[in-house]
Design an enzyme around this catalytic site. Structure first.
Site, PDB file in Angstrom:
ATOM      1  N   HIS A 190       4.215   6.546 -10.194  1.00 48.55           N
ATOM      2  CA  HIS A 190       4.005   5.167 -10.640  1.00 48.55           C
ATOM      3  C   HIS A 190       2.843   5.172 -11.609  1.00 48.55           C
ATOM      4  O   HIS A 190       2.095   6.151 -11.721  1.00 48.55           O
ATOM      5  CB  HIS A 190       3.714   4.225  -9.467  1.00 48.55           C
ATOM      6  CG  HIS A 190       2.496   4.605  -8.666  1.00 48.55           C
ATOM      7  ND1 HIS A 190       1.213   4.444  -9.125  1.00 48.55           N
ATOM      8  CD2 HIS A 190       2.367   5.177  -7.431  1.00 48.55           C
ATOM      9  CE1 HIS A 190       0.348   4.864  -8.228  1.00 48.55           C
ATOM     10  NE2 HIS A 190       1.019   5.327  -7.181  1.00 48.55           N
TER      11      HIS A 190
ATOM     12  N   ASP B 102       7.587  14.141  10.682  1.00 49.68           N
ATOM     13  CA  ASP B 102       6.852  15.340  11.079  1.00 49.68           C
ATOM     14  C   ASP B 102       5.709  14.975  12.031  1.00 49.68           C
ATOM     15  O   ASP B 102       4.793  14.234  11.654  1.00 49.68           O
ATOM     16  CB  ASP B 102       6.292  16.031   9.836  1.00 49.68           C
ATOM     17  CG  ASP B 102       5.830  17.442  10.119  1.00 49.68           C
ATOM     18  OD1 ASP B 102       4.815  17.599  10.822  1.00 49.68           O
ATOM     19  OD2 ASP B 102       6.493  18.381   9.649  1.00 49.68           O
TER      20      ASP B 102
ATOM     21  N   SER C 285       0.427   9.727  -3.206  1.00 54.52           N
ATOM     22  CA  SER C 285       1.323   9.253  -4.249  1.00 54.52           C
ATOM     23  C   SER C 285       1.632  10.378  -5.223  1.00 54.52           C
ATOM     24  O   SER C 285       0.728  10.977  -5.814  1.00 54.52           O
ATOM     25  CB  SER C 285       0.665   8.087  -4.981  1.00 54.52           C
ATOM     26  OG  SER C 285       1.457   7.634  -6.029  1.00 54.52           O
TER      27      SER C 285
END
Length: 319
Positions: A145, A263, A278
């Site tokens: 992003h 996980d 991110s």
């Protein structure tokens, strides 16, 4: 689908793309954190401490690009321009998104000199995660992003990439996204940021070690098991199991899939997806399919991701 997309989410830091990506492409998946230093193309308004500037029409995230017709790019240049006119009304050239307009404002005299009543900055620092490195071109993509200041994409003047390490982890919990606390390591810059787009930041960097994998088209991605590569302990890149819960190929370009962390080790360490992850690459069936982009505020075990196909399209458009 609309109900899911309304769920509150935050970035973990509408363009029509007409570029084409090669039918078969291989890249090295990342997962390592990097330090990012980005200088703005103008001076960004961060906050107000007097009402005059806000009443004149300025908003948080606006970029001040010129004073009385003279271009400025740094906080120092803005400060010098304000002192120069000594309280006389100034014409500020302001950029907000794609629109540019003028604002008339007079500074107020204080003990520190003439002031506009705003907090400003000309750069942003942080950490993010590398999604891929292309050994054929030396190009990298990260974050999945864009980097925004206020409500608009940060107009990039220049940017540096620096090596980093994860110093600590603030675990995420319901209603409060977690964070990777990073520290820039010695070694100077290792690359440059050339573009800041809604689909990620792109540039060139020193070679990334690892085995190249094929890039999956959006049509190849399916719900089910997958893995992400993330750097959540010092400089170590590890693989963690996840599950792709849903696909949104026609939704916003950085929210193409809904991801759930499964996980146990990662859940214990971070609580799920945290800011700083991110850009973490998502692999499925041995192919790179996307990158982590957001965490859901009300459920940090879940978040959104972007198709790698959309990142690469944006990279080719920006090249």
């Amino acid at each position: 689908m609309k109900q899911v997309m309304r769920t509150a989410a935050v970035l973990v830091l509408a363009a029509v793309l007409i570029c084409q990506v090669s039918a078969v492409q291989t890249v090295i998946p990342g997962g390592n954190t990097i330090g990012l230093h980005m200088q703005t193309d103008g001076v960004s308004v961060v906050e107000f401490y007097e009402k005059a500037a806000e009443n004149a029409g300025l908003e948080r995230g606006d970029l001040i690009c010129a004073v009385n017709g003279e271009s400025i790019q740094t906080v120092q240049e803005l400060t010098q321009a304000v002192q120069k006119v000594e309280g006389k009304p100034m014409r500020l050239t302001v950029r907000r998104g794609e629109r540019e307009f003028g604002v008339t404002l007079a500074a107020t005299r204080t003990q520190e000199g003439w002031r506009l009543g705003i907090f400003v900055r000309d750069s942003i620092n942080g950490i993010g995660t590398v999604t891929y490195y292309d050994p054929a071109t030396g190009q990298f993509g990260a974050l999945g992003h864009g980097v925004s200041d206020g409500n608009q994409l940060l107009p990039l003047r220049s940017g540096d990439v620096m090596p980093s390490a994860v110093a600590s982890v603030h675990r995420g919990k319901r209603g409060e996204p977690g964070t990777l606390q990073g520290a820039v390591r010695d070694g100077g810059t290792t690359g440059e940021i050339l573009e800041n787009t809604p689909q990620g930041v792109f540039g060139r960097m020193e070679p990334l070690s690892g085995e190249a994998v094929e890039v999956a088209s959006a049509s190849e991605v399916h719900t089910g098991d997958a893995v992400i590569r993330s750097n959540v302990r010092r400089t170590q890149v590890e693989e963690f199991s996840v599950r792709i819960r849903a696909l949104y190929p026609d939704e916003e370009s950085d929210r193409n899939l809904l991801l759930e962390i499964t996980d146990p080790e990662l859940l214990e360490l971070t609580g799920g997806i945290v800011q700083g992850m991110s850009g973490s690459p998502i692999l499925q069936n041995g192919k790179l399919v996307g990158a982590v982009t957001h965490v859901l505020i009300d459920d940090p075990t879940r978040g959104y991701g972007i198709f790698i196909e959309n990142m690469l399209k944006s990279a080719e458009c920006a090249a």
